[in-house]
Design a protein around this motif. Structure first.
Motif, mmCIF file in Angstrom:
data_model
loop_
_atom_site.group_PDB
_atom_site.id
_atom_site.type_symbol
_atom_site.label_atom_id
_atom_site.label_comp_id
_atom_site.label_asym_id
_atom_site.label_seq_id
_atom_site.Cartn_x
_atom_site.Cartn_y
_atom_site.Cartn_z
ATOM 1 N N GLY A 93 -18.993 -15.744 -12.394
ATOM 2 C CA GLY A 93 -19.837 -14.684 -12.048
ATOM 3 C C GLY A 93 -20.793 -14.388 -13.259
ATOM 4 O O GLY A 93 -21.145 -15.048 -14.171
ATOM 5 N N ASP A 94 -21.980 -13.694 -12.898
ATOM 6 C CA ASP A 94 -22.794 -13.435 -13.792
ATOM 7 C C ASP A 94 -22.565 -12.838 -14.947
ATOM 8 O O ASP A 94 -22.919 -13.037 -16.198
ATOM 9 N N ILE A 95 -21.452 -11.809 -14.721
ATOM 10 C CA ILE A 95 -21.338 -11.051 -16.044
ATOM 11 C C ILE A 95 -19.702 -11.295 -16.348
ATOM 12 O O ILE A 95 -19.149 -10.481 -16.734
ATOM 13 N N GLY A 96 -19.361 -12.553 -16.243
ATOM 14 C CA GLY A 96 -17.924 -12.741 -16.470
ATOM 15 C C GLY A 96 -17.494 -13.122 -17.974
ATOM 16 O O GLY A 96 -18.482 -13.129 -18.739
ATOM 17 N N THR A 97 -16.380 -12.957 -18.445
ATOM 18 C CA THR A 97 -16.288 -13.142 -19.854
ATOM 19 C C THR A 97 -15.949 -14.569 -20.203
ATOM 20 O O THR A 97 -15.585 -15.007 -21.426
ATOM 21 N N ALA A 98 -15.918 -15.523 -19.260
ATOM 22 C CA ALA A 98 -15.584 -17.034 -19.582
ATOM 23 C C ALA A 98 -16.639 -17.953 -18.894
ATOM 24 O O ALA A 98 -16.348 -18.907 -18.389
ATOM 25 N N ARG A 99 -17.946 -17.481 -18.991
ATOM 26 C CA ARG A 99 -18.786 -18.376 -18.497
ATOM 27 C C ARG A 99 -18.789 -19.831 -19.137
ATOM 28 O O ARG A 99 -19.087 -20.647 -18.467
ATOM 29 N N ARG B 286 -17.223 -22.834 -17.065
ATOM 30 C CA ARG B 286 -17.492 -23.345 -15.795
ATOM 31 C C ARG B 286 -17.409 -24.899 -15.573
ATOM 32 O O ARG B 286 -17.780 -25.583 -16.656
ATOM 33 N N ILE B 287 -17.012 -25.292 -14.247
ATOM 34 C CA ILE B 287 -17.186 -26.822 -14.201
ATOM 35 C C ILE B 287 -18.235 -27.003 -13.072
ATOM 36 O O ILE B 287 -17.918 -26.373 -12.213
ATOM 37 N N GLU B 288 -19.070 -27.764 -13.256
ATOM 38 C CA GLU B 288 -20.119 -28.043 -12.217
ATOM 39 C C GLU B 288 -19.372 -28.788 -10.871
ATOM 40 O O GLU B 288 -18.416 -29.436 -11.180
ATOM 41 N N GLY B 289 -19.347 -28.160 -9.760
ATOM 42 C CA GLY B 289 -18.955 -28.361 -8.598
ATOM 43 C C GLY B 289 -17.713 -28.222 -8.289
ATOM 44 O O GLY B 289 -16.954 -28.487 -7.334
ATOM 45 N N ILE B 290 -16.833 -27.314 -9.406
ATOM 46 C CA ILE B 290 -15.542 -27.055 -9.107
ATOM 47 C C ILE B 290 -15.284 -25.421 -9.412
ATOM 48 O O ILE B 290 -15.675 -25.148 -10.266
ATOM 49 N N ILE B 291 -14.844 -24.799 -8.321
ATOM 50 C CA ILE B 291 -14.563 -23.213 -8.867
ATOM 51 C C ILE B 291 -13.191 -23.186 -9.468
ATOM 52 O O ILE B 291 -11.992 -23.454 -9.116
ATOM 53 N N LEU B 292 -13.158 -23.003 -10.779
ATOM 54 C CA LEU B 292 -12.233 -22.481 -11.751
ATOM 55 C C LEU B 292 -12.264 -20.973 -11.845
ATOM 56 O O LEU B 292 -12.926 -20.411 -12.029
ATOM 57 N N CYS B 293 -10.622 -20.641 -11.481
ATOM 58 C CA CYS B 293 -10.461 -19.308 -11.602
ATOM 59 C C CYS B 293 -9.882 -19.195 -12.928
ATOM 60 O O CYS B 293 -8.899 -19.774 -13.231
ATOM 61 N N GLY B 294 -10.158 -18.097 -13.711
ATOM 62 C CA GLY B 294 -9.504 -17.932 -14.826
ATOM 63 C C GLY B 294 -9.381 -16.459 -15.281
ATOM 64 O O GLY B 294 -10.237 -15.681 -14.789
ATOM 65 N N LYS B 295 -8.646 -16.168 -16.529
ATOM 66 C CA LYS B 295 -8.721 -14.985 -17.038
ATOM 67 C C LYS B 295 -8.558 -15.266 -18.675
ATOM 68 O O LYS B 295 -7.600 -15.925 -19.067
ATOM 69 N N THR B 296 -9.477 -14.508 -19.322
ATOM 70 C CA THR B 296 -9.400 -14.565 -20.562
ATOM 71 C C THR B 296 -8.501 -13.451 -21.386
ATOM 72 O O THR B 296 -8.008 -12.774 -20.682
ATOM 73 N N GLY B 297 -8.079 -13.882 -22.603
ATOM 74 C CA GLY B 297 -7.391 -12.883 -23.211
ATOM 75 C C GLY B 297 -7.556 -13.261 -24.804
ATOM 76 O O GLY B 297 -7.893 -14.088 -25.177
ATOM 77 N N THR B 298 -7.392 -11.719 -25.397
ATOM 78 C CA THR B 298 -7.825 -11.845 -26.887
ATOM 79 C C THR B 298 -6.645 -11.121 -27.439
ATOM 80 O O THR B 298 -6.847 -9.867 -27.048
ATOM 81 N N ALA B 299 -5.648 -11.699 -27.889
ATOM 82 C CA ALA B 299 -4.752 -10.796 -28.426
ATOM 83 C C ALA B 299 -4.851 -10.440 -30.073
ATOM 84 O O ALA B 299 -4.959 -11.334 -30.860
#
Lengths: 475, 614
Positions: B510-516, B519-532
């Motif tokens: 997304g435009d305002i995601g936390t893990a830009r 990104r991988i060109e051509g593949i949709i990677l779904c992820g979630k960041t964490g900062t402990a």
């Protein structure tokens, strides 16, 4: 003085002395054969076992001389003192002792390691002789029997703390002395029953034994009472208890096993029937009930002890002995190698120094506890049978000599000597040929070791000294 | 009276004579009747030689060898056969002092004059080659080959474990082992010891009076053939594992990649790392001790044993539980009220999808409040424990807080606190939502290991089910263990996952995601960041992901200790791993270089932050 010495020499039992000399020579030859590595240069090496043993033999001969110089009263007068000293040295070994293969039974004097338990055997024998020969002492009385047992249990306990099970077991042999001097026969019966039940409990399931006991009891009951009706009642009551327990367990408890149910059922039945039995004053049946009940309790106790208290390696040794485990490289290694060595000797043996099994350390402890392997391998059945027969002759000779004593002190001591030799003979040979568990204990006059050779020499010759005086004294 | 007892001598004499007879009979049986104990008339005797089977080989998923066997050489000595020789020369060839050399010789002599004992352990093939030409100078010495472990790729020491001499305790408790035997000590080597070791064999030879082997006993009738250990096919992808190791260089942390469809663990990296081969052979003790002393515990397998707070990655789990409990719906909106809990700048989230994409802390603060304060009781002190235990029960479905039996001997269960925990900490009814709100964003007492987080990513990738992650694909002749064939289906409605997955897509793409950066060109990677956050230093950077969005092939979790935001380091590492696995190449070179060049190990030795929370 000279006259007296002459008398003593005349009355020495030369048969025993001859057997002693034969043992000494045969024993030394076996040690030479099992420890010499074949290189001529090391034959007279003073660090080698054969030469060390020769020194102990020489020292022992000096001791024999000393024993014959001492007045024979010395041994009875100082019996308690010597016993006390030997107990102290046992305790000392516990604290300042040197640990040798897991046991703390040795006191190290630098040039020589000394094992107090060897002396304790002799002096316990003397002390028991002094105790039992006391006027009015009567082993038929329970109080006196307990005192006598304390005399053997104290050193036994300390030696067990030293972790030297073998030496401790030897003290149990004194029970034979007690028996001879009037101990109630029942005790001997109980000891045999206890050992028999223990061995049986390892070989077959407990419920077979308990069932068998019950069956024997019922047959005995029937023979004794000759009443079918009563017998049926005696069968029905425990059977009802057991069946009841069985259903109760199956439906409600789900916890008991067959052993527990049988045990509880039988004991409960005995308790219920007891008032009737006592009322009719059938002493045979009372005794029978007590035997059955205590056997059942005892069986359950040892079962618990065996499963929960003994450690795996101890169980392994016992199970191997009873042929329940075949494991030539594991627990049974010693015994298996020992049996191979003896078996390979055949009828006439491989000849002196020609043994192979006992040469290359196949048999562990081959110059100490397993020395008989060398005899068996190199001198065959002829040699080993000779040794066995000689031991039996020596022990019976000592008993016959004990019986001819006029003094009770000498007789009791004689029986003590015979018992100790018998215990060593039985346990050591039993272990070597696989009739008993591996319990480290020397074969008298054969096994390598100064303490043991000197100990057995002193043990025997004190008795020969007392015997030589038998006509003079009447204590 | 005495006369009466005199009769008893007959019983005593009887016992003695019968004992003598029994012994004689047994001797007669042993020496004359029984043939079993007669070795032979030629004065021969037996020698038992134990035959060690080769240990099973461990392959990776593409049949590349991870663990195999190699030959090392023990120098044996028979003291009785030793002739005078140049001890100084011999000692220098073995690189030991003359004094030590003589000590060893004395020790062997003490053990037995005629039996061989090990004089010098495990010469490598190379050392042996140079020594070989001299051995015949030294009478009484000979060389005996022995199989030892070898890890040709030097990969995955934490997964494979190591092999060493069996300990005294084990020798006593297990009949199979004898002193000097080898046994798996860690990792797969330990967990699958029974399969890998095989069965020892036995050869019985006859030796003559000079202890030379003459022939085999009874033509080998009593010999036992050794049974080779079973080979294991591991789920590890060596190339991915090697790549992961490369990416994690100069960083502290753990990384786990799983194939979601099967639960197979593709890569498991823990850094700091070490070469497994140094723990094999003569110097094992030395290296083991030095690894124990090294900073940051290289022997510690962070991937399964380090339980960290999961940080914001945990919001995904919170979202699913909240949707399932019905305390929010897909379109529930909360404003980003920084008075509740700190947050970064982003638009207000108008749906659960956006909340995940923006990783909005206040949003999940309010979600968690609804989960904990259910209104069953009037007092919040009585209400919160009820809510927390309901929540714990739901959250445990993801495998958090319990030990995953992945095929390693030691696995940390992590930790999810329940009411009993806080009751112990604060006292009964003395805590409420306000005490524990940091759980809402994966902070506080929660502990999740990298492998649990990867498994969680895998659950999301599958939209609601998983197989227990595992390291062994196949045991030779036996196939996959049944415990890994059992599919665990979570008790949540499958429609719950779509908005959550969309949020994870937005996080990266997304435009305002936390893990830009991920990104991988051509593949949709779904992820979630964490900062402990952690009290001991810089935050831990955490990321979990799966790719592609449809028909996912890989799920990953990455922890980088003390390095900062999840999107900065852990995200790109996970993304590179996925890209490598899916495309076999890295399209944007600078992204890879940035990670390879990063040195994120704290300079000063700080207190470890990787302890579990219980």
């Amino acid at each position: 003085m000279i006259k007296r010495r002459y008398n003593i020499l005349k009355h020495i039992d030369w048969i025993s002395v001859l057997i002693y000399l034969l043992f000494m020579i045969f024993g030394w030859i076996s040690i030479l054969s099992s420890s010499w590595n074949g290189e001529k240069s090391t034959l007279f090496d003073f660090e080698s076992r054969q030469m060390k043993q020769l020194i102990w033999i020489a020292v022992s001969l000096v001791f024999i001389f000393i024993i014959f110089l001492i007045d024979s009263k010395f041994f009875s007068v100082f019996a308690y003192l010597l016993y006390g000293l030997s107990i102290l040295s046992l305790i000392a070994a516990l604290f300042i002792g040197k640990e040798v293969s897991g046991t703390k039974a040795w006191i190290d004097f630098g040039f020589f390691r000394f094992q107090p338990s060897e002396l304790a055997k002799i002096f316990t024998g003397l002390a028991l002789a002094q105790l039992i020969s006391k006027y009015n002492f009567d082993l038929q009385k329970l109080k006196h029997l307990v005192i006598a047992f304390l005399f053997i249990l104290v050193p036994m306990g300390i030696i067990l703390l030293q972790n030297d099970t073998g030496s401790a077991l030897v003290f149990l042999a004194f029970i034979l002395v007690f028996y001879r001097e009037g101990m109630n026969q029942t005790f001997l019966f109980i000891v045999f029953l206890a050992i028999g039940l223990f061995v049986l409990s390892l070989l077959i399931h407990l419920y077979w034994i308990i069932g068998g006991l019950a069956l024997i009891a019922i047959i005995f009951f029937w023979l004794n009472e000759k009443s079918n009706k009563q017998t049926i009642i005696a069968i029905l009551i425990p059977a009802t208890f057991v069946t009841g327990l069985f259903f109760f367990n199956a439906l409600v408890l789900h916890k008991l096993n067959l052993n527990t149910m049988l045990s509880i059922g039988i004991i409960a039945a005995i308790i219920v029937l007891l008032p009737n039995i006592i009322r009719f004053k059938r002493s045979n049946i009372i005794v029978l009930s007590i035997i059955v009940a205590s056997s059942v309790l005892y069986l359950n106790t040892i079962n618990f002890f065996y499963e929960e208290v003994l450690r795996q390696h101890q169980r392994d040794r016992i199970e191997h002995l009873l042929g329940m485990k075949e494991d030539p490289l594991g627990i049974g290694y010693n015994v298996n190698q020992s049996k191979i060595a003896i078996g390979s000797g055949g009828f006439s043996g491989k000849g002196f120094l020609n043994g192979t099994q006992t040469k290359f350390d196949f048999v562990p402890e081959q110059s100490t506890d397993f020395i008989f392997c060398t005899v068996g391998e190199e001198f065959g059945f002829l040699g080993s049978a000779f040794v066995v027969i000689l031991f039996v002759v020596l022990i019976t000779r000592i008993i016959i000599m004990a019986e001819r004593q006029r003094s009770k002190f000498s007789r009791v001591y004689g029986y003590a000597v015979a018992s100790i030799f018998f215990a060593h003979f039985l346990i050591n040979l039993g272990m070597t040929i696989g009739l008993m568990p591996v319990i480290g204990i020397p074969l008298p006059f054969f096994s390598y070791g100064g303490s043991s050779f000197m100990g057995f020499t002193i043990l025997l010759f004190i008795f020969l000294r007392l015997d030589a005086n038998r006509l003079e004294v009447f204590r | 009276m005495n006369k009466h007892f005199e009769q008893r001598k007959y019983l005593i004499l009887g016992i003695i004579i019968i004992t003598g007879l029994i012994i004689l009979i047994k001797l007669f049986y042993l020496q004359i009747i029984n043939e079993e104990y007669k070795v032979s008339a030629l004065n021969n005797s037996q020698r038992h030689i134990i035959q060690y089977p080769p240990r099973g080989i461990i392959y990776d998923r593409d049949s590349n060898i991870l663990a195999s066997n190699t030959v090392a050489y023990d120098i044996m000595v028979i003291p009785g056969q030793v002739k005078p020789f140049d001890t100084v020369q011999f000692a220098s060839q073995l690189n030991i002092s003359v004094k030590k050399f003589k000590q060893r010789l004395l020790k062997a002599r003490h053990y037995s004059y005629f039996k061989a004992s090990v004089f010098f352990k495990l010469l490598s093939a190379k050392e042996y080659a140079s020594f070989q030409e001299y051995i015949h100078h030294y009478r009484g010495f000979y060389v005996q080959p022995r199989l030892v472990r070898d890890y040709p790729q030097k990969l995955a020491p934490h997964v494979l474990g190591d092999v060493g001499e069996v300990g005294k305790k084990m020798v006593e408790s297990d009949d199979y082992y004898q002193a000097g035997d080898y046994i798996g000590l860690n990792g797969l080597e330990k967990y699958y010891e029974k399969e890998l070791r095989g069965e020892k064999g036995l050869k019985i030879y006859l030796v003559d009076a000079h202890n030379r082997i003459k022939e085999s006993f009874h033509d080998g009738m009593y010999d036992k053939k050794p049974v080779a250990g079973k080979n294991l096919i591991c789920t590890i992808d060596s190339r991915l594992q090697a790549y992961g190791k490369k990416l994690m260089r100069n960083k502290l942390g753990g990384l786990v990649a799983i194939e979601p469809k099967t639960g197979e663990i593709l890569a498991m990296v823990s850094n700091p790392n070490y070469n497994p081969n140094i723990l094999i052979g003569r110097k094992r003790g030395y290296y083991y001790d030095s690894l124990l002393m090294t900073d940051h515990k290289p022997l510690f397998n962070r991937a399964v044993n380090a339980a960290y707070p999961p940080g914001s990655t945990f919001k995904v789990a919170q979202a699913i539980v909240a949707l399932d409990e019905g305390v929010i719906d897909v379109n529930t909106a909360f404003s980003c009220n920084k008075a509740l809990i700190g947050c970064h700048n982003h638009p207000n989230a108008s749906s659960i999808t956006e909340a995940i994409q923006y990783s909005c802390n206040p949003y999940f603060h309010q979600v968690f409040k609804r989960l904990i304060q259910r209104g069953y009781e009037e007092s919040v002190f009585r209400d919160s424990p009820l809510g927390l235990d309901l929540w714990k029960q739901k959250i445990s479905n993801f495998g958090f807080g319990s030990r995953l039996d992945i095929g390693l001997p030691s696995v940390n269960p992590g930790f999810i606190p329940g009411s009993d925990y806080y009751n112990r900490l604060y006292g009964e009814y003395r805590w409420a939502f306000s005490t524990i709100y940091s759980l809402s964003i994966g902070q506080g007492e929660i502990g999740v290991t990298p492998v649990q987080l990867a498994n969680f990513a895998s659950i999301i990738a599958n939209r609601g089910w998983y197989y227990t992650p595992h390291l062994i694909k196949r045991i030779e002749e036996r196939g996959l263990e049944t415990k890994y064939k059992q599919k665990h289906v979570l008790p949540f409605d499958t429609s719950i996952y779509a908005p959550v997955v969309d949020g994870m897509e937005g996080t990266v793409n997304g435009d305002i995601g936390t893990a830009r950066l991920a990104r991988i060109e051509g593949i949709i990677l779904c992820g979630k960041t964490g900062t402990a956050e952690n009290p001991h230093g810089e935050d831990h950077s955490i990321f979990m992901a799966f790719a592609p969005k449809e028909n996912p092939q890989i799920a990953i979790a990455v922890y980088v200790e003390n390095s900062g935001y999840g999107g900065t380091w852990a995200g790109p590492i996970a993304s590179l791993m996925a890209e490598k696995y899916l495309l076999d190449t890295i399209q944007v070179k600078w992204k890879e270089d940035r990670i390879l060049d990063a040195e994120l190990i704290p300079k000063e030795e700080k207190e470890e932050t990787t302890s579990s929370n219980d």
